[in-house]
Design an enzyme around this catalytic site. Structure first.
Site, short mmCIF file in Angstrom:
data_model
loop_
_atom_site.label_atom_id
_atom_site.label_comp_id
_atom_site.label_asym_id
_atom_site.label_seq_id
_atom_site.Cartn_x
_atom_site.Cartn_y
_atom_site.Cartn_z
N GLU A 158 0.83 -1.20 0.00
CA GLU A 158 0.00 0.00 0.00
C GLU A 158 0.87 1.26 0.00
OE1 GLU A 158 -2.91 -0.45 3.19
OE2 GLU A 158 -4.26 -1.43 1.78
N GLU A 234 -6.44 -7.87 -0.66
CA GLU A 234 -6.97 -7.87 0.70
C GLU A 234 -8.47 -7.64 0.64
OE1 GLU A 234 -5.16 -5.37 3.61
OE2 GLU A 234 -3.11 -6.00 3.13
#
Length: 581
Positions: A158, A234
């Site tokens: 991320e 995710e």
């Protein structure tokens, strides 16, 4: 050997389209003797892949160290995944977030002036290159094209939510390739245009992280990934808890519907989490978006397997959804049909922490940080030579300090409450401060900040100097009764270490109730179960059966506040607290 590749619209396994149906299972949050059980249950839910992060700070608590013992045995974990007939995804970071202390970054990285983490900066790049080499030396021979289970390796984590240093991101990818990784690489970011742009790399598969609004999120991802398979790296099926907040749960029906939408769109998925496990020891992180919020010990996450590895309603709902798109095994994990042993034991023989002070003492003119002491809990002492009442103040408390004057408690200051000052009844005598690190921030700009009492430290208008500091050796606490000079007392003011023994016929999962105590840490047979706090929501600590013995077992508790009862109660099941406050 098998070959795994990224095709024009699909993953390709030996040239044929292959959909990844994965679940997150962090080896470092589960006792090694339970890995095989959790992996087998993943297979029975219909998963074909297991994903795990790698926590740099756990493997490398000090420079030059790379520990792979016990719960850190990544090779053993990956081989157990392969033995179950499943594939693997490895996400080594170096930053992992994961509600893990400091997002996985070692605290020692931040102590050398000029080091800039997650940037193309020489000191950081030297450290991260060595770390990735250490990790990938394990992963390299376990890649699918060498007969192992590993299909994918992730580049950073991320990154678009943190920075936009494309040179750094490219260097991480090149370091991974240079370490002999030949399987496809991927990045992951939230499906927000700016994040996908800043966190992506040409030639590396972009994936998303989200748990709802599947169609919209996949469309955003596709704009930034015109070709290749779509993947949610995710798929958030639950959430984590903070001390003082509610226990988070998500709707089984709604979460299953989102998973169905994801698979119906032809996307691959990694369910985060399939099994959350536990932040054993002092490994849980924290968030700070203006208010500091430390994460609880349980990482149950409201996942398909609960903290103790039992299938939940969500397990069966997800299994049914997966069965619409892939074959699932006929067998289903059966509920155990039994509760954990319920019994009590009496804590006794308290030893005062201030008196015993197990650890190394050092002298400092100015107050040192916990980082400098390499401590998570420390005692600081100085002599006051004033007279009447005076205000004791700090620049910032990170994260909690208990104040004692001549052995008597004065009060507590907490970071969450933004408290920085306390009135002393008099300013003469021995001032003692017990300082606790409650978990390092794992997301956002406050990652890596020093822990402890941040100066200036003043008594009235004058700065206090001349400190003695003791870094508490937490590993010694379960053996404190064997140490010379550590004498139990009937009544101990301030933090104290207590112990109890009890007999069991054989190993079993246990659930230690903590709601009737104050704040502290517990060990069973020397295994650090983690933090407890009456603030909740978590009311039980999970004890994995492999640490429980046939015969005599020893429970040790460090109570930092007050122990209202010396009875240790073991419950029949977990109690993670109320879902609403």
């Amino acid at each position: 050997m098998p070959h795994f590749a990224i095709g024009a619209s699909d993953f390709l396994l030996d040239g044929r389209p292959f959909r990844i149906v994965s679940g997150a299972l962090h080896y470092f949050r589960v006792h090694p003797d339970a890995w095989a059980d959790r992996i087998e249950k993943a297979r029975l839910m219909g998963l074909n892949t297991i994903e795990t992060y790698v926590p740099w700070n756990a493997h490398s608590p000090r420079p030059g160290v790379f520990d792979t013992s016990g719960m850190l045995d990544l090779e053993r974990f990956l081989r157990e995944v392969a033995a179950a007939g499943l594939y693997a995804i490895v996400r080594p970071g170096p930053y992992i977030c994961a509600e893990w202390d400091n997002g996985g970054l070692p605290a020692w990285l931040f102590q050398e002036a000029g080091t800039e983490v997650r940037r193309y900066e020489p000191k950081f790049m030297a450290a991260v290159t060595q770390y990735l080499q250490d990790v990938l030396d394990i992963v390299r021979p376990l890649q699918i094209d060498q007969g192992g289970p590993v299909l994918l390796v992730q580049v950073e984590n991320e990154y678009g939510a943190f920075g936009n240093d494309g040179t750094y991101l490219k260097a991480i990818a090149e370091t991974i390739r240079g370490a002999g990784i030949t399987v496809p690489l991927a990045t992951v970011d939230q499906p927000i245009d700016a994040m996908l742009e800043a966190g992506g790399l040409d030639g590396v598969l972009r994936t998303g992280s989200f748990g709802s609004r599947v169609g919209e999120r996949l469309a955003t991802l596709r704009r930034h990934q015109p070709a290749g398979p779509l993947m949610c790296m995710e798929f958030w099926d639950g959430w984590f808890d903070n001390w003082g907040g509610p226990h988070h749960t998500t709707s089984v029906a709604e979460t299953a519907a989102e998973l169905d939408a994801l698979l119906a769109a032809g996307a691959s998925v990694n369910i985060y989490m399939f099994h959350g496990g536990t932040n054993f020891g002092l490994t849980s992180g924290a968030n700070d978006k203006g208010i500091y919020q430390p994460t609880v010990t349980s990482y149950d996450y409201d996942a398909p397997l609960d903290e103790a590895g039992n299938p939940t309603e969500k397990f069966h709902a997800f299994r049914e959804v997966i069965s619409r798109y892939a074959d699932v095994p006929d067998a289903v994990p059966l509920p155990s049909g039994r509760t954990a042993p319920e019994f009590t034991a009496q804590l006794a023989e308290p030893i005062g922490l201030l008196a015993a002070a197990p650890g190394a003492w050092s002298e400092h003119e100015a107050m040192p940080t916990l980082d400098l002491l390499d401590a998570r809990v420390a005692i600081f002492r100085t002599e006051l030579r004033g007279g009447g009442p005076a205000l004791l103040s700090f620049g910032e408390v990170r994260d909690r300090v208990q104040v004692f004057l001549d052995g008597a408690p004065v009060g507590v200051l907490e970071r969450e409450r933004r408290e920085r000052a306390i009135m002393l009844p008099h300013s003469r005598g021995r001032l003692e401060l017990v300082v606790e690190d409650q978990g390092r921030v794992n997301y956002g700009p406050r990652i890596g900040e020093p822990k402890g009492l941040i100066g200036p430290i003043r008594l009235g208008a004058d700065e206090l100097t001349g400190w003695s500091a003791c870094a508490i050796d937490l590993d010694r606490l379960p053996r404190l009764w064997d140490a010379a000079g550590c004498t139990p007392a009937a009544l101990v003011p301030g933090p104290a270490v207590w112990r109890a023994t009890f007999e069991l016929d054989g190993p079993s999962d246990l659930f230690l109730r903590s709601d009737v105590w104050g704040k502290g840490i517990a060990w069973l047979n020397g295994f650090n179960l983690g933090r407890y706090w009456s603030r909740g929501p978590q009311w039980t600590l999970y004890v994995p059966s492999p640490v429980v013995r046939s015969g005599t077992n020893t429970l040790v508790v460090l109570e930092l506040d007050t122990l209202p009862t010396t009875t240790a109660t073991f419950a029949g099941a977990a109690d993670l607290g109320p879902t609403e406050l």
